[in-house]
Design a protein around this motif. Structure first.
Motif, short mmCIF file in Angstrom:
data_model
loop_
_atom_site.label_atom_id
_atom_site.label_comp_id
_atom_site.label_asym_id
_atom_site.label_seq_id
_atom_site.Cartn_x
_atom_site.Cartn_y
_atom_site.Cartn_z
N SER A 1 29.03 44.41 44.49
CA SER A 1 30.31 43.89 44.93
C SER A 1 30.07 43.30 46.32
O SER A 1 28.95 43.32 46.83
N SER A 2 31.11 42.79 46.94
CA SER A 2 31.02 42.28 48.32
C SER A 2 32.18 42.84 49.12
O SER A 2 33.23 43.18 48.57
N CYS A 3 32.00 42.95 50.42
CA CYS A 3 33.05 43.42 51.32
C CYS A 3 33.36 42.32 52.33
O CYS A 3 32.47 41.93 53.10
N THR B 1 28.57 41.05 39.97
CA THR B 1 29.58 41.99 39.49
C THR B 1 29.82 41.92 37.99
O THR B 1 29.75 42.94 37.28
N GLN C 1 27.36 36.32 47.72
CA GLN C 1 28.81 36.30 47.91
C GLN C 1 29.48 35.20 47.08
O GLN C 1 30.68 35.25 46.87
N SER D 1 28.85 47.33 47.92
CA SER D 1 28.57 46.04 48.56
C SER D 1 27.17 46.02 49.16
O SER D 1 26.47 45.01 49.10
N SER E 1 30.89 40.20 43.68
CA SER E 1 29.70 39.49 44.15
C SER E 1 29.16 38.65 43.00
O SER E 1 29.74 38.61 41.90
N LYS F 1 32.14 49.96 50.09
CA LYS F 1 31.10 49.46 50.99
C LYS F 1 29.71 49.77 50.44
O LYS F 1 28.78 48.96 50.57
N ILE G 1 37.33 44.62 49.12
CA ILE G 1 36.21 44.58 48.21
C ILE G 1 36.47 43.49 47.18
O ILE G 1 37.54 43.45 46.56
#
Length: 226
Positions: free
Chosen positions: A128-130, A141, A26, A123, A138, A120, A135
Motif C-alpha cells: 500500500s502507500s501512505c 495492491t 505510488q 506501506s 500502491s 504504515k 493509506i
C-alpha cells in the motif's frame, strides 16, 4: 528542468528495484505488470536479496518513517483488502483500524493507532502507500489481493528485505556483531524498544528460511540498550 523517460524493464529487474527501493510504486501499474513483478519476487533467491542489500549504501541511521511498528504479520497482510472490500481509493487511520480489528468497543484513539501502525507497515513493505496521513493503494495492491493466502504470506516475508532498517542491520551484520538498536539512535528508549520488538519478529521470520549466510547475519544481531 526535471523530466522523465519511459523505459521497459523485465519483471526480474523490477523485482530487484522493488527490494532496493529504487522503483516508484505510488502510481498504479497495469494489473498484469504488477502480477509479473510479484511473481518475480517469489523467484528471487535469498542470495539475490543479500546481494541487493550489500550493493546499496543505506547509511547507519534509519529514517524514523521507515521503522515499522506492528503486531501481527497477518494483520499487515490484510491491509490491501480494505480497498477491494470497501470499494474505496483511500482510508484514514481510524477507518483502516476498525476494518482490521472490528471491535465496536474500541475508542477512536485505539482504532487510529491500530490503523496507523499497520497501514504504515504495509506501506513500508510496498503493498500500500501512505500519503498525507491516509493509506492508499500502491502499484502492487490489487495484484497482491488476487494472490492466495500462502502466496500473500510468502510475498510479505520476502518484502521484509526491502525495509530500510532491516537492510541497514543485515548489511552491518555481514562483518560481525551489530546492535539492532543502533540504527534507531534518534528514538527515545521506550519507542526504540517497542520498534525493536517488531524488528526481532521480522528477523525471527527471516531466519525460518534456514539459509546459512542469512542465518549467520541474524545470529550476529544483539539487542543492547545504548
Amino acid at each position: 528542468m526535471d523530466f522523465s523517460v519511459q523505459a521497459s524493464i523485465s519483471p526480474s529487474a523490477a523485482a530487484k528495484l522493488l527490494i532496493s527501493g529504487e522503483i516508484d510504486i505510488q502510481e498504479i501499474w497495469p494489473l498484469s505488470a504488477a502480477q509479473k513483478v510479484l511473481e518475480a519476487v517469489l523467484r528471487l533467491s535469498i542470495d539475490d536479496f543479500l546481494s541487493i542489500i550489500d550493493e546499496n549504501p543505506y547509511g547507519s541511521v534509519a529514517d524514523i518513517k521507515s521503522i515499522p511498528q506492528f503486531g501481527k504479520f497477518e494483520t499487515v497482510l490484510n491491509v490491501p483488502s480494505y480497498f477491494v472490500e470497501n470499494g474505496s481509493c483511500c482510508a484514514d487511520y481510524p477507518q483502516l483500524g476498525f476494518f482490521l480489528k472490528p471491535d465496536v468497543s474500541a475508542t477512536l484513539a485505539a482504532n487510529t493507532k491500530f490503523g496507523e501502525n499497520h497501514g504504515k507497515a504495509a506501506s513500508i513493505l510496498g503493498v500500500s502507500s501512505c500519503v498525507h496521513q491516509r493509506i492508499i493503494p500502491s502499484a502492487l495492491t490489487y495484484a497482491f489481493v488476487n494472490l492466495d493466502h500462502d502466496q500473500k504470506e510468502e510475498i510479505i516475508r520476502r518484502l521484509l528485505f526491502r525495509v530500510p532498517v532491516v537492510q541497514i542491520i543485515l548489511s552491518s551484520a555481514k562483518a560481525g556483531r551489530v546492535n539492532g538498536y543502533a540504527p534507531m539512535s534518534q528514538l527515545m528508549g521506550s519507542t526504540k524498544r517497542r520498534r525493536g520488538q517488531c524488528l526481532r519478529a521480522i528477523f525471527r521470520s527471516l531466519k525460518e528460511y534456514d539459509h546459512t549466510k542469512l542465518s549467520a547475519r541474524i545470529d550476529n544481531i544483539v539487542w543492547e540498550d545504548e
